[in-house]
Design an enzyme around this catalytic site. Structure first.
Site, PDB file in Angstrom:
ATOM      1  N   ALA A 109      -2.497   8.691  19.660  1.00 20.68           N
ATOM      2  CA  ALA A 109      -3.342   8.716  18.459  1.00 20.68           C
ATOM      3  C   ALA A 109      -2.668   9.541  17.376  1.00 20.68           C
ATOM      4  CB  ALA A 109      -4.711   9.298  18.807  1.00 20.68           C
ATOM      5  N   GLU A 155      -4.916   8.322  11.114  1.00 20.51           N
ATOM      6  CA  GLU A 155      -6.256   8.800  10.758  1.00 20.51           C
ATOM      7  C   GLU A 155      -6.793   7.929   9.623  1.00 20.51           C
ATOM      8  OE1 GLU A 155      -5.822  12.978   9.881  1.00 20.51           O
ATOM      9  OE2 GLU A 155      -5.148  13.403  11.942  1.00 20.51           O
ATOM     10  N   PRO A 156      -8.096   7.997   9.387  1.00 19.00           N
ATOM     11  CA  PRO A 156      -8.651   7.139   8.331  1.00 19.00           C
ATOM     12  C   PRO A 156      -7.952   7.337   6.980  1.00 19.00           C
ATOM     13  CG  PRO A 156     -10.420   8.115   9.625  1.00 19.00           C
ATOM     14  CD  PRO A 156      -9.148   8.722  10.132  1.00 19.00           C
ATOM     15  N   SER A 200       1.042   5.850   7.235  1.00 20.43           N
ATOM     16  CA  SER A 200       2.498   5.926   7.084  1.00 20.43           C
ATOM     17  C   SER A 200       2.982   7.367   6.922  1.00 20.43           C
ATOM     18  CB  SER A 200       2.937   5.119   5.852  1.00 20.43           C
ATOM     19  OG  SER A 200       2.507   3.789   5.969  1.00 20.43           O
ATOM     20  N   PHE A 229      -7.727   3.069  14.471  1.00 16.13           N
ATOM     21  CA  PHE A 229      -6.801   1.986  14.867  1.00 16.13           C
ATOM     22  C   PHE A 229      -6.076   2.312  16.178  1.00 16.13           C
ATOM     23  CE2 PHE A 229      -5.919   1.543  10.007  1.00 16.13           C
ATOM     24  CZ  PHE A 229      -7.106   0.879   9.818  1.00 16.13           C
ATOM     25  N   GLN A 271      12.135   3.933  20.499  1.00 13.68           N
ATOM     26  CA  GLN A 271      11.770   3.101  21.670  1.00 13.68           C
ATOM     27  C   GLN A 271      10.508   2.291  21.360  1.00 13.68           C
ATOM     28  OE1 GLN A 271      12.310   4.740  25.566  1.00 13.68           O
ATOM     29  NE2 GLN A 271      10.399   3.879  26.329  1.00 13.68           N
ATOM     30  N   GLU A 272       9.549   2.924  20.682  1.00 15.50           N
ATOM     31  CA  GLU A 272       8.308   2.213  20.324  1.00 15.50           C
ATOM     32  C   GLU A 272       8.629   1.001  19.455  1.00 15.50           C
ATOM     33  OE1 GLU A 272       5.152   4.598  18.681  1.00 15.50           O
ATOM     34  OE2 GLU A 272       4.221   2.895  17.666  1.00 15.50           O
ATOM     35  N   GLY A 303      -3.540 -29.980  11.305  1.00 16.33           N
ATOM     36  CA  GLY A 303      -4.891 -29.398  11.427  1.00 16.33           C
ATOM     37  C   GLY A 303      -5.141 -28.737  12.767  1.00 16.33           C
ATOM     38  N   GLY A 314       3.098   0.535  14.276  1.00 13.49           N
ATOM     39  CA  GLY A 314       4.394   1.108  14.678  1.00 13.49           C
ATOM     40  C   GLY A 314       5.260   1.460  13.480  1.00 13.49           C
TER      41      GLY A 314
HETATM   42  C1  LIG Z   1      -4.135  -3.335  15.512  1.00 17.65           C
HETATM   43  C2  LIG Z   1      -3.574  -1.999  15.197  1.00 17.65           C
HETATM   44  C3  LIG Z   1      -3.201  -1.143  16.240  1.00 17.65           C
HETATM   45  C4  LIG Z   1      -2.721   0.132  15.952  1.00 17.65           C
HETATM   46  N1  LIG Z   1      -2.436   0.987  16.980  1.00 17.65           N
HETATM   47  C5  LIG Z   1      -2.177   2.298  16.699  1.00 17.65           C
HETATM   48  C6  LIG Z   1      -2.083   3.271  17.745  1.00 17.65           C
HETATM   49  O1  LIG Z   1      -2.190   2.940  18.931  1.00 17.65           O
HETATM   50  N2  LIG Z   1      -1.866   4.560  17.412  1.00 17.65           N
HETATM   51  C7  LIG Z   1      -1.745   4.965  16.115  1.00 17.65           C
HETATM   52  O2  LIG Z   1      -1.568   6.149  15.878  1.00 17.65           O
HETATM   53  N3  LIG Z   1      -1.821   4.058  15.096  1.00 17.65           N
HETATM   54  C8  LIG Z   1      -2.045   2.747  15.360  1.00 17.65           C
HETATM   55  N4  LIG Z   1      -2.149   1.833  14.337  1.00 17.65           N
HETATM   56  C9  LIG Z   1      -1.990   2.284  12.970  1.00 17.65           C
HETATM   57  C10 LIG Z   1      -0.721   1.782  12.291  1.00 17.65           C
HETATM   58  O3  LIG Z   1       0.409   2.381  12.842  1.00 17.65           O
HETATM   59  C11 LIG Z   1      -0.890   2.038  10.785  1.00 17.65           C
HETATM   60  O4  LIG Z   1      -1.889   1.138  10.328  1.00 17.65           O
HETATM   61  C12 LIG Z   1       0.409   1.838  10.020  1.00 17.65           C
HETATM   62  O5  LIG Z   1       1.340   2.846  10.336  1.00 17.65           O
HETATM   63  C13 LIG Z   1       0.178   1.841   8.498  1.00 17.65           C
HETATM   64  O6  LIG Z   1      -0.599   2.930   8.103  1.00 17.65           O
HETATM   65  P1  LIG Z   1      -1.875   2.694   7.171  1.00 17.65           P
HETATM   66  O7  LIG Z   1      -2.704   1.631   7.792  1.00 17.65           O
HETATM   67  O8  LIG Z   1      -2.513   3.990   6.905  1.00 17.65           O
HETATM   68  O9  LIG Z   1      -1.300   2.115   5.825  1.00 17.65           O
HETATM   69  P2  LIG Z   1      -0.795   2.970   4.558  1.00 17.65           P
HETATM   70  O10 LIG Z   1       0.103   4.057   5.008  1.00 17.65           O
HETATM   71  O11 LIG Z   1      -1.969   3.312   3.731  1.00 17.65           O
HETATM   72  O12 LIG Z   1       0.069   1.869   3.818  1.00 17.65           O
HETATM   73  C14 LIG Z   1      -0.506   0.842   2.997  1.00 17.65           C
HETATM   74  C15 LIG Z   1       0.635   0.066   2.333  1.00 17.65           C
HETATM   75  O13 LIG Z   1       1.439   0.966   1.555  1.00 17.65           O
HETATM   76  C16 LIG Z   1       2.790   0.853   1.946  1.00 17.65           C
HETATM   77  N5  LIG Z   1       3.463   2.152   1.856  1.00 17.65           N
HETATM   78  C17 LIG Z   1       3.054   3.354   2.342  1.00 17.65           C
HETATM   79  N6  LIG Z   1       3.988   4.294   2.113  1.00 17.65           N
HETATM   80  C18 LIG Z   1       5.012   3.671   1.484  1.00 17.65           C
HETATM   81  C19 LIG Z   1       6.282   4.080   0.991  1.00 17.65           C
HETATM   82  N7  LIG Z   1       6.714   5.344   1.119  1.00 17.65           N
HETATM   83  N8  LIG Z   1       7.072   3.166   0.388  1.00 17.65           N
HETATM   84  C20 LIG Z   1       6.668   1.880   0.271  1.00 17.65           C
HETATM   85  N9  LIG Z   1       5.496   1.419   0.711  1.00 17.65           N
HETATM   86  C21 LIG Z   1       4.681   2.303   1.323  1.00 17.65           C
HETATM   87  C22 LIG Z   1       2.743   0.388   3.397  1.00 17.65           C
HETATM   88  O14 LIG Z   1       3.967  -0.215   3.775  1.00 17.65           O
HETATM   89  C23 LIG Z   1       1.587  -0.585   3.344  1.00 17.65           C
HETATM   90  O15 LIG Z   1       2.038  -1.827   2.885  1.00 17.65           O
HETATM   91  C24 LIG Z   1      -2.578   0.543  14.608  1.00 17.65           C
HETATM   92  C25 LIG Z   1      -2.916  -0.336  13.555  1.00 17.65           C
HETATM   93  C26 LIG Z   1      -3.422  -1.572  13.848  1.00 17.65           C
HETATM   94  C27 LIG Z   1      -3.825  -2.445  12.697  1.00 17.65           C
END
Ligand SMILES: Cc1cc2nc3c(=O)[nH]c(=O)nc-3n(C[C@H](O)[C@H](O)[C@H](O)COP(=O)(O)OP(=O)(O)OC[C@H]3O[C@@H](n4cnc5c(N)ncnc54)[C@H](O)[C@@H]3O)c2cc1C
Length: 382
Positions: free
Chosen positions: A127, A130-131, A135, A159, A244-245, A343, A366
């Site tokens: 984990a 966070e909400p 990234s 997520f 690795q992830e 279709g 990831g």
């Molecule tokens: C089905 C699913 C399973 C998941 N499983 C896990 C899990 O097991 N554990 C866990 O911790 N997380 C998990 N995640 C979370 C996932 O890793 C994040 O959703 C992902 O890293 C993106 O973060 P965010 O959703 O906050 O998007 P944001 O960080 O808000 O990004 C939104 C957009 O802005 C872009 N952006 C952000 N920063 C930059 C930058 N510096 N330059 C250019 N563009 C940028 C991104 O590429 C993206 O297009 C999961 C998500 C999903 C949907």
């Protein structure tokens, strides 16, 4: 093209994984998709067949095989069969969570957790997200404040894959809010700890069989024995494991693309239009030829990356290259294969439709494609 990285023991192992996927996963897939979660038993059944947490050393109940090619085979066989959504929990457990325990766990932690991780009775999750933060990992806010010997944890995650099924959650927390990277630590939160609650099993566009959940922490008391590695070193540990992830996600993506192409080839050979199989139109043949070529190229790159990982040489940028390119390929292939189905490609009873919806997220989780390109770009000195 013949793949040269596998030895006879890998070929035998692949056959037993294929049987496992056909007998223990595919028949349950529709139920699991409806229920939004896989049965916990599938972890134990994978363990019985030697396909779970293979790196766990023998004294802790594992098979002690430190060779990522075995992980690769489990990963590929689930995805090529179109069961990547159902299998994601297992590949997350094997490829992504396990290294935190084997590499960072002290003797006591290994004795406490590795046997359950190996036999499937302790399902793992990681984990980070966070909400308010995904990234930008260093910006996480879940706090762990010193409380006597241990920590008081407050905050939330979202997520989280295996979010409902998990028993051990590797949780990234801020132990020093005055710092960004250097203030992050990893704590293991366990099922049943007071104040540790699961939120909804989130409704996703695809990967319906995978439980993805919110986690909430209200004054959770975490003993010091649940700190993984050193306090303040969490960011370094996470970035160390991310190669690795990301390779794991790339391998699933290429195998899913291969599976999508296989079902499409079968379809276009038997579906006729204008008096001929639709696969024999030049446009179809070119599309299929392009996809087959790109899948072979991606396979060759990923196979090299697996060997580099085994030699402990896989760099963050090479893993990022594999991840963004393979997942974008998966998306392209799934989309083109839907088009070739017409279709029927839009009907969920056809495997290609599931492949299409399952594919979308791999470019996001990831680390997004954009973040992968940032990592590669920085490695080029720009
Ligand atoms: C089905 C699913 C399973 C998941 N499983 C896990 C899990 O097991 N554990 C866990 O911790 N997380 C998990 N995640 C979370 C996932 O890793 C994040 O959703 C992902 O890293 C993106 O973060 P965010 O959703 O906050 O998007 P944001 O960080 O808000 O990004 C939104 C957009 O802005 C872009 N952006 C952000 N920063 C930059 C930058 N510096 N330059 C250019 N563009 C940028 C991104 O590429 C993206 O297009 C999961 C998500 C999903 C949907």
């Amino acid at each position: 093209m013949r793949r040269t990285l596998f030895e006879p023991e890998h070929v035998d192992f692949r056959e037993s994984v294929q049987r496992f996927v056909a007998e223990e996963v595919v028949p349950h897939q529709e139920d699991w998709e409806r229920e939004g979660i896989v049965s916990r038993d599938v972890f134990a059944r994978a363990a019985e067949k030697g396909m779970l947490a293979m790196q766990v050393p023998e004294p802790y109940g594992g098979v002690g095989i430190d060779d990522f090619r075995f992980n690769q085979i489990v990963n590929e066989e689930l995805s090529v069969a179109g069961a990547g959504g159902s299998g994601l929990g297992i590949t997350l457990h094997n490829d992504i969570c396990l290294p935190y325990f084997t590499e960072l766990g002290n003797q006591e932690q290994r004795e406490r957790w590795l046997p359950g991780i190996a036999d499937g009775s302790l399902i793992t999750a990681v984990a980070m997200t966070e909400p308010e933060m995904g990234s930008d990992l260093a910006g996480l806010r879940t706090s762990a404040v010193r409380d006597g010997d241990g920590y008081l944890v407050n905050g939330s995650k979202t997520f989280i894959t295996n979010g409902i099924n998990s028993d051990l959650v590797i949780t990234a927390v801020k132990t020093d809010p005055s710092q960004r990277h250097g203030g992050i630590s990893l704590l293991i939160l366990e099922r049943g700890m007071d104040g540790f609650e699961r939120g909804r099993n989130l409704e996703k566009v695809g990967q319906h069989a995978q439980d993805t959940a919110e986690l909430f922490f209200h004054d959770v008391r975490v003993p010091p024995e649940n700190l993984l590695g050193e306090e303040g070193a969490g960011f370094r540990y996470m970035t160390g494991n991310l190669a690795q992830e990301r390779l794991s996600i790339a391998l699933s993506a290429v195998a899913a693309a291969r599976g999508a192409l296989q079902v499409t080839l079968e379809y276009v050979k038997q579906r006729n239009a204008f008096g001929q199989p639709i696969g024999s139109f030049q446009n179809s043949r070119f599309a299929l030829a392009e996809m087959a070529t790109e899948i072979e190229l991606a396979t060759a790159f990923c196979d090299q990356a697996v060997l580099a990982l085994n030699r402990r040489e896989l760099s963050a940028q090479d893993a990022a290259m594999a991840k963004w390119w393979a997942t974008e390929l998966q998306g392209r292939v799934a989309d083109r294969c839907v088009q070739l189905h017409g279709g029927y490609g839009y009907m969920l009873e056809y495997p290609i439709a599931r492949a299409y919806v399952d594919a979308r997220v791999t470019r996001i989780y990831g680390g997004t494609t954009e973040i992968m390109k940032e990592i590669i770009g920085r490695s080029l000195g720009v």
